[in-house]
Write a protein that holds these residues in place. Structure first.
Motif, PDB file in Angstrom:
ATOM      1  N   ALA A 198       1.311  -7.070   7.593  1.00  0.00           N
ATOM      2  CA  ALA A 198       2.518  -7.351   6.808  1.00  0.00           C
ATOM      3  C   ALA A 198       3.480  -6.168   6.771  1.00  0.00           C
ATOM      4  O   ALA A 198       4.567  -6.265   6.192  1.00  0.00           O
ATOM      5  N   GLY A 199       3.086  -5.029   7.362  1.00  0.00           N
ATOM      6  CA  GLY A 199       3.951  -3.856   7.375  1.00  0.00           C
ATOM      7  C   GLY A 199       3.976  -3.089   6.071  1.00  0.00           C
ATOM      8  O   GLY A 199       4.884  -2.287   5.838  1.00  0.00           O
ATOM      9  N   ALA A 249     -14.796  -4.645   2.678  1.00  0.00           N
ATOM     10  CA  ALA A 249     -13.742  -5.434   2.019  1.00  0.00           C
ATOM     11  C   ALA A 249     -12.402  -4.711   2.128  1.00  0.00           C
ATOM     12  O   ALA A 249     -11.366  -5.348   2.339  1.00  0.00           O
ATOM     13  N   ILE A 250     -12.425  -3.397   1.997  1.00  0.00           N
ATOM     14  CA  ILE A 250     -11.196  -2.613   2.134  1.00  0.00           C
ATOM     15  C   ILE A 250     -10.617  -2.803   3.528  1.00  0.00           C
ATOM     16  O   ILE A 250      -9.410  -2.991   3.697  1.00  0.00           O
ATOM     17  N   SER A 251     -11.462  -2.756   4.531  1.00  0.00           N
ATOM     18  CA  SER A 251     -11.009  -2.897   5.910  1.00  0.00           C
ATOM     19  C   SER A 251     -10.263  -4.218   6.120  1.00  0.00           C
ATOM     20  O   SER A 251      -9.195  -4.247   6.727  1.00  0.00           O
ATOM     21  N   LYS A 252     -10.798  -5.303   5.583  1.00  0.00           N
ATOM     22  CA  LYS A 252     -10.143  -6.615   5.710  1.00  0.00           C
ATOM     23  C   LYS A 252      -8.805  -6.629   4.977  1.00  0.00           C
ATOM     24  O   LYS A 252      -7.813  -7.160   5.483  1.00  0.00           O
ATOM     25  N   ARG A 253      -8.779  -6.049   3.795  1.00  0.00           N
ATOM     26  CA  ARG A 253      -7.537  -6.009   3.016  1.00  0.00           C
ATOM     27  C   ARG A 253      -6.483  -5.158   3.728  1.00  0.00           C
ATOM     28  O   ARG A 253      -5.313  -5.534   3.808  1.00  0.00           O
ATOM     29  N   VAL A 254      -6.922  -4.015   4.232  1.00  0.00           N
ATOM     30  CA  VAL A 254      -5.986  -3.131   4.935  1.00  0.00           C
ATOM     31  C   VAL A 254      -5.460  -3.814   6.199  1.00  0.00           C
ATOM     32  O   VAL A 254      -4.271  -3.694   6.521  1.00  0.00           O
ATOM     33  N   ASP A 255      -6.311  -4.539   6.900  1.00  0.00           N
ATOM     34  CA  ASP A 255      -5.854  -5.282   8.085  1.00  0.00           C
ATOM     35  C   ASP A 255      -4.699  -6.216   7.718  1.00  0.00           C
ATOM     36  O   ASP A 255      -3.671  -6.243   8.411  1.00  0.00           O
ATOM     37  N   ARG A 256      -4.860  -6.990   6.644  1.00  0.00           N
ATOM     38  CA  ARG A 256      -3.800  -7.927   6.213  1.00  0.00           C
ATOM     39  C   ARG A 256      -2.530  -7.172   5.810  1.00  0.00           C
ATOM     40  O   ARG A 256      -1.419  -7.576   6.165  1.00  0.00           O
ATOM     41  N   LEU A 257      -2.708  -6.091   5.064  1.00  0.00           N
ATOM     42  CA  LEU A 257      -1.549  -5.316   4.611  1.00  0.00           C
ATOM     43  C   LEU A 257      -0.841  -4.643   5.777  1.00  0.00           C
ATOM     44  O   LEU A 257       0.396  -4.534   5.792  1.00  0.00           O
ATOM     45  N   GLU A 258      -1.603  -4.195   6.769  1.00  0.00           N
ATOM     46  CA  GLU A 258      -1.010  -3.559   7.938  1.00  0.00           C
ATOM     47  C   GLU A 258      -0.201  -4.585   8.742  1.00  0.00           C
ATOM     48  O   GLU A 258       0.921  -4.292   9.181  1.00  0.00           O
TER      49      GLU A 258
END
Length: 170
Positions: free
Chosen positions: A104-105, A93-102
């Motif tokens: 978005a910059g 779940a962290i990986s998916k969240r980090v992907d979205r945040l990355e």
């Protein structure tokens, strides 16, 4: 026999309890007074909190990751396993969240200096500015949500919830 009209002095939960007490007098419905109200309060709190996150373009998961990075202190970074522990979700779940945040910059990934097989997730300046603004508004919102209680009631409620939560998470 016609049903009594709802009493305006009874809240939603009290009306339900009254109906159950009438229909099932053999069952103690007192716990519903606490659990039912807690559930309803929780729904209202969640709606209000998610509204604040949305104002900043964040979902609850993204807010949690940015907040966990900000709480880490300078240089505002953690490895994914730490993020999972600090947000109580899986590393997947962290990986998916980090992907979205990355995308978005708001965060950046880099290779861990101590372990080239591992990655470190760090707040960007844009991410830090966003979480600082969102957290400030989040705390203002939570303060407003507690405005109906006195300081003593708030302290009592915190103490009771701390004791009760320890039963589940102790």
């Amino acid at each position: 026999m016609p049903e009594d009209p709802p009493r305006p002095d009874l809240d939603h939960v009290a009306r339900i309890q009254k109906e159950w007490a009438r229909e099932r007098p053999d069952v103690d419905v007192r716990p519903q007074g606490v659990i039912g109200r807690l559930h309803r309060v929780g729904m209202h709190l969640t709606d209000s909190i998610l509204e604040v996150y949305a104002k900043h373009g964040l979902g609850e998961g993204e807010f949690d990751v940015l907040a966990a990075l900000r709480r880490a202190g300078h240089p505002y970074e953690r490895v994914p396993g730490e993020l999972a522990a600090h947000t109580m979700v899986t590393t997947g779940a962290i990986s998916k969240r980090v992907d979205r945040l990355e995308r978005a910059g708001l965060v950046a990934r880099r290779v861990d200096e101590n372990d080239s097989r591992s990655r470190v997730v760090a707040l960007t300046e844009k991410g830090r500015a966003l979480i600082d603004a969102a957290f400030t508004e989040h705390m203002e919102n939570e303060k407003e949500l507690l405005d109906g209680l006195t300081e003593q009631q708030t302290a009592q409620l915190e103490e009771l919830l701390t004791t009760w939560l320890a039963r589940f998470e102790g």
